[in-house]
Structures are given as C-alpha cells and as structure tokens.
Design a protein around this motif. Structure first.
Motif, PDB file in Angstrom:
ATOM      1  N   ASN A 281       0.797  -1.223   0.000  1.00  0.00           N
ATOM      2  CA  ASN A 281       0.000   0.000   0.000  1.00  0.00           C
ATOM      3  C   ASN A 281       0.832   1.277   0.000  1.00  0.00           C
ATOM      4  N   GLY A 282       2.146   1.159  -0.280  1.00  0.00           N
ATOM      5  CA  GLY A 282       2.948   2.374  -0.336  1.00  0.00           C
ATOM      6  C   GLY A 282       4.442   2.119  -0.309  1.00  0.00           C
ATOM      7  N   ARG A 283       5.168   3.186  -0.059  1.00  0.00           N
ATOM      8  CA  ARG A 283       6.634   3.131  -0.006  1.00  0.00           C
ATOM      9  C   ARG A 283       7.114   3.937   1.190  1.00  0.00           C
ATOM     10  N   LEU A 284       8.304   3.578   1.697  1.00  0.00           N
ATOM     11  CA  LEU A 284       8.908   4.257   2.838  1.00  0.00           C
ATOM     12  C   LEU A 284      10.154   5.009   2.385  1.00  0.00           C
ATOM     13  N   ALA A 285      10.145   6.325   2.589  1.00  0.00           N
ATOM     14  CA  ALA A 285      11.288   7.150   2.207  1.00  0.00           C
ATOM     15  C   ALA A 285      12.337   7.136   3.310  1.00  0.00           C
ATOM     16  N   ARG A 286      13.557   6.865   2.937  1.00  0.00           N
ATOM     17  CA  ARG A 286      14.665   6.715   3.876  1.00  0.00           C
ATOM     18  C   ARG A 286      14.916   8.028   4.626  1.00  0.00           C
ATOM     19  N   ILE A 287      15.298   7.915   5.902  1.00  0.00           N
ATOM     20  CA  ILE A 287      15.583   9.086   6.731  1.00  0.00           C
ATOM     21  C   ILE A 287      17.069   9.423   6.635  1.00  0.00           C
ATOM     22  N   TRP A 299       9.756  13.010  20.974  1.00  0.00           N
ATOM     23  CA  TRP A 299      10.357  12.289  19.857  1.00  0.00           C
ATOM     24  C   TRP A 299      11.042  13.258  18.906  1.00  0.00           C
ATOM     25  N   PRO A 300      12.181  12.875  18.340  1.00  0.00           N
ATOM     26  CA  PRO A 300      12.885  13.774  17.420  1.00  0.00           C
ATOM     27  C   PRO A 300      12.164  13.908  16.076  1.00  0.00           C
ATOM     28  N   GLN A 301      12.446  15.019  15.418  1.00  0.00           N
ATOM     29  CA  GLN A 301      11.988  15.192  14.055  1.00  0.00           C
ATOM     30  C   GLN A 301      12.895  14.400  13.117  1.00  0.00           C
ATOM     31  N   CYS A 302      12.401  14.169  11.908  1.00  0.00           N
ATOM     32  CA  CYS A 302      13.221  13.464  10.933  1.00  0.00           C
ATOM     33  C   CYS A 302      13.172  14.202   9.601  1.00  0.00           C
ATOM     34  N   VAL A 303      14.200  14.012   8.805  1.00  0.00           N
ATOM     35  CA  VAL A 303      14.255  14.584   7.463  1.00  0.00           C
ATOM     36  C   VAL A 303      14.510  13.450   6.485  1.00  0.00           C
ATOM     37  N   VAL A 304      13.640  13.308   5.499  1.00  0.00           N
ATOM     38  CA  VAL A 304      13.824  12.233   4.526  1.00  0.00           C
ATOM     39  C   VAL A 304      14.943  12.590   3.554  1.00  0.00           C
ATOM     40  N   ASP A 305      15.549  11.565   2.999  1.00  0.00           N
ATOM     41  CA  ASP A 305      16.536  11.742   1.937  1.00  0.00           C
ATOM     42  C   ASP A 305      15.784  12.131   0.658  1.00  0.00           C
ATOM     43  N   ILE A 306      16.040  13.324   0.159  1.00  0.00           N
ATOM     44  CA  ILE A 306      15.276  13.843  -0.981  1.00  0.00           C
ATOM     45  C   ILE A 306      15.455  12.966  -2.209  1.00  0.00           C
ATOM     46  N   ASP A 307      16.666  12.479  -2.444  1.00  0.00           N
ATOM     47  CA  ASP A 307      16.900  11.623  -3.611  1.00  0.00           C
ATOM     48  C   ASP A 307      16.116  10.318  -3.494  1.00  0.00           C
ATOM     49  N   HIS A 308      16.069   9.742  -2.283  1.00  0.00           N
ATOM     50  CA  HIS A 308      15.333   8.502  -2.111  1.00  0.00           C
ATOM     51  C   HIS A 308      13.828   8.747  -2.209  1.00  0.00           C
ATOM     52  N   LEU A 309      13.362   9.881  -1.691  1.00  0.00           N
ATOM     53  CA  LEU A 309      11.956  10.235  -1.841  1.00  0.00           C
ATOM     54  C   LEU A 309      11.597  10.343  -3.319  1.00  0.00           C
ATOM     55  N   ALA A 310      12.466  10.994  -4.087  1.00  0.00           N
ATOM     56  CA  ALA A 310      12.230  11.110  -5.531  1.00  0.00           C
ATOM     57  C   ALA A 310      12.198   9.731  -6.193  1.00  0.00           C
ATOM     58  N   ALA A 311      13.092   8.834  -5.753  1.00  0.00           N
ATOM     59  CA  ALA A 311      13.116   7.474  -6.318  1.00  0.00           C
ATOM     60  C   ALA A 311      11.830   6.724  -6.012  1.00  0.00           C
ATOM     61  N   CYS A 312      11.299   6.904  -4.806  1.00  0.00           N
ATOM     62  CA  CYS A 312      10.031   6.261  -4.448  1.00  0.00           C
ATOM     63  C   CYS A 312       8.906   6.774  -5.334  1.00  0.00           C
ATOM     64  N   MET A 313       8.891   8.067  -5.575  1.00  0.00           N
ATOM     65  CA  MET A 313       7.866   8.651  -6.430  1.00  0.00           C
ATOM     66  C   MET A 313       8.039   8.200  -7.877  1.00  0.00           C
ATOM     67  N   GLN A 314       9.296   8.129  -8.323  1.00  0.00           N
ATOM     68  CA  GLN A 314       9.576   7.735  -9.712  1.00  0.00           C
ATOM     69  C   GLN A 314       9.054   6.332 -10.002  1.00  0.00           C
ATOM     70  N   THR A 315       9.042   5.488  -8.971  1.00  0.00           N
ATOM     71  CA  THR A 315       8.537   4.125  -9.146  1.00  0.00           C
ATOM     72  C   THR A 315       7.108   4.129  -9.670  1.00  0.00           C
TER      73      THR A 315
END
Length: 406
Positions: A281-287, A299-315
């Motif tokens: 049902n989806g994809r997980l973008a790497r932190i 709890w700490p905030q997190c920042v996703v890896d923009i390149d990996h987020l783009a790769a998830c979307m590109q899929t």
C-alpha cells in the motif's frame, strides 16, 4: 475538551465523539476560544459549549470556572482531553470526583510522568503505547478512519497517461515536509503532476522555494489549493499520497489517504511507517537525519533523503500501467486494518467500566503537575504571559515616542 473547528485535532476528537456516542451522551467543550465554527452546523450544536476567551497563553482558552460549570450542568461522569498541556483543568476534574482521560499525542520528557494524573490513556500508535504502557489505565487502540466517509471516487488515474501525486500541507508545511516534497518532485522524469492542499499561502510559508514553486506552476506540473476544505477533503484529486512529514502524533492524513484508495509514500519513521507495508500500500522514504524540536517534544523530528523520496515517487511514474492495481491495494489495506469503528469497538464499554484510580503514584503525579504549571507560568516572558497588556503597553510606548518627536 478539544479544539473544535477545521483542523486535524478536531477531526480526531470528532472520531472519538462518534464512537462514544454509540453508548454515551457526549458533550463538547470547545477549548481555545475559536469562533470560526460558531453557527456552522458541521461543528456547532446543542451539546457544544464554546469556551470563554482567555488572555492567558497557558490556559489554551480554558476558563476554569466556566469549565467547572460545564461539568456540573451536564452531570458529567468522565472528561476526555485532547492535547491538554495545561494541567489545572485535569486536577480540577479529579477534585470534583470526575473520571479523567486523554488520547496521547503531545508530551515532553518532563511531562511524561504527569500523565499519571489521568484515569485512562488511549494510545493510538505503537510508538505512543511503547511510552505509556506503564500507566495502569493505558490502552492501545490502533488508529483508523471512517471508511464510509473516506472512500475512493474512482480507481482510474486522475489524469490518464500521468501520475498525479497529492499532498496535504495544512497549516504546517514545514512540519509536513512540503519543502522536501517539492524538491523531490522537481527531480522526476516522465508524466506526473503534483497537487498540494494548504490552508494558507505556500509561498509565504516556504520563501526559499518561491522560485521553484513558480516554475512548477508555470509549467503546469504543480497545482496549489489554498483554502479550508471539510472532510473528506481533496484526496480525490490525486493517485498517490506523498507525506514526508518531519513529525506527527497520529499520521491522520495517511489513514485517510489509504482509505480513499491512494497508496502512500511516507517517512520511514513512526507513526507514519506504522500504516505502510511496502510493495502493498505504499513506499517508505529513507531518513537522512533526526534532530530535536525546539519545544522539547519527546520524539525527534526526521528529514527524509530527498533523492530517495524522488526514487520512491519515480517508481509510480515508471509503473503507471499498474497504478489502478496499487490504488485497489491501498483501499483494501484500509478495509482490513484502518476501520476506526472496528478498531475502537471496545472503547465505549471500556469507558462504562472505568473505575476512578486512587493511588500514591497518582497523588505524586498531581503534585508534579501543580509544580509544572507554576514553573511554566513563572518562566514565561511578559509578552507571553500577558499578550494583551504587552500589546497595549507597546502601542502606548510608540505613541509616546511620536509625541516626543512632535
């Protein structure tokens, strides 16, 4: 006791209201002084009491005498709090012999022990449950949504031959990772579009990305809607939900999007990743990194890896022919695990059977809460403590300077 207008916290409270009304009479104390919803049939009604305005920033608009009269007038047995950060109302309800409870959302390292003041705590995520299972009244009730309200309009692509990504920025684009999404979307190749729903100006919220936003709009790849939209929202405008949130308490919109048949790309961080099974049902973008928030949220905030987020979307762009299958899978995942009225089916009975807790541990928590409130108020600046007085003094000072200049 809750915020009660068009915002996420109010929709959480509304789901509790709908669930508890199956066995109980539920009254709403609209805390915070909001006036937008008065007279609005979606929010106003005979069992809604609008809290009196308060100039004190600590009280969240909750006037203690008004609050007490609300309890007495309605002969309440239990008061359930939404994101209550001022402890005096909880302590007052306890003194009146009323049972108290809350759903867990906001807490700091300092305030975790203070939740011992409550008789019942409802944890809607595994992360919150891991923190509060020490509490004798804690219960884990997996979050969900109203599957009859949030449902697909069509499982076909919104724009044939293209993937349309959807994102809810709400009132907090930075917290919800809208800036990260825009940068990732700009890296995609192939036919895709992005729809963003915000509740105020996106360019004003993300000034560093103003040029990128303008470029994407001018190329017809980005559409922004800046207005308040009631549930079920605008999920029908997208095929895939993208939510690279830095921090969330519940991940409310992820459940809603899945129920609407949108596979979701989210931060690989709880609670967002609690909803996602990759390749289903989806994809997980790497932190890429984590860091603490300035207000001390536990709890700490997190920042996703923009390149990996783009790769998830590109899929999803590359696998466009399979999009309808993936949208079907998203809805099915919601039906199997995100039905709020199924997940919370035992809660009305739990409230009926609840016994008010009395223990030395609870007494200690109440004492800590009194000290916390006193210290918090003492440490506020003059501007924070008396904002109206501060503004008046500031205006008078400006007038004095002008008169001196004349």
């Amino acid at each position: 006791v809750t915020a009660w207008f068009e915002r996420g916290a109010a929709y959480v409270s509304r789901q509790y209201q709908q669930l508890l009304e199956t066995e109980h009479s539920v009254h709403i104390f609209a805390r915070g002084g909001e006036r937008d919803a008065i007279g609005n049939p979606a929010w106003d009604g005979p069992r809604v009491t609008w809290g009196r305005d308060s100039a004190d920033p600590l009280t969240q608009g909750l006037h203690l005498e008004h609050f007490k009269s609300w309890i007495d007038l309605n002969h309440l047995d239990l008061v359930f709090f939404n994101e209550q950060r001022w402890w005096a109302p909880v302590l007052l309800a306890n003194r009146l012999g009323v049972k108290t409870g809350a759903y867990v959302d906001y807490y700091t390292e300092e305030t975790v022990p203070l939740f011992g003041c409550y008789d019942i705590l409802v944890c809607n995520t595994r992360r919150h449950w891991s923190m509060f299972k020490w509490h004798p009244g804690a219960r884990y009730v997996p979050w969900g949504t109203d599957l009859s309200l949030f449902k697909p309009i069509s499982q076909s692509p919104v724009n044939p031959g293209s993937v349309t990504f959807f994102h809810s920025a709400g009132y907090a684009p930075v917290r919800k990772g809208t800036d990260l999404l825009l940068q990732a979307f700009a890296k995609l190749t192939g036919e895709s579009r992005l729809v963003v729903h915000a509740q105020h100006s996106l360019k004003a919220s993300l000034p560093d990305l103003e040029n990128l936003i303008s470029d994407l709009e001018h190329s017809n790849h980005l559409r922004i809607y800046e207005r308040t939209v009631p549930a079920p929202g605008m999920y029908h405008l997208g095929d895939v939900y993208v939510y690279p949130s830095r921090l969330d308490g519940l991940g409310l919109t992820v459940a809603e999007a899945l129920a609407c048949g949108l596979p979701a790309i989210v931060s690989d961080n709880p609670p967002m990743n609690e909803f996602i099974q990759e390749d289903n049902n989806g994809r997980l973008a790497r932190i890429s990194r984590r860091y603490s928030r300035a207000d001390g949220y536990y709890w700490p905030q997190c920042v996703v890896d923009i390149d990996h987020l783009a790769a998830c979307m590109q899929t999803y762009v590359d696998e466009l022919p399979y999009l309808q299958i993936k949208k079907d899978a998203a809805r099915k995942s919601a039906e199997s695990g995100l039905d709020w009225f199924h997940n919370g089916r035992d809660m009305p009975g739990l409230f009926t059977q609840l016994v008010k807790q009395q223990s030395s541990e609870k007494d200690a928590a109440e004492q800590q809460a009194r000290v916390y409130d006193a210290n918090y108020f003492t440490n506020l600046t003059l501007q924070q403590r008396y904002p109206r007085v501060y503004r008046a003094v500031t205006l008078l000072e400006r007038l004095r300077r002008k008169l001196r200049a004349v």
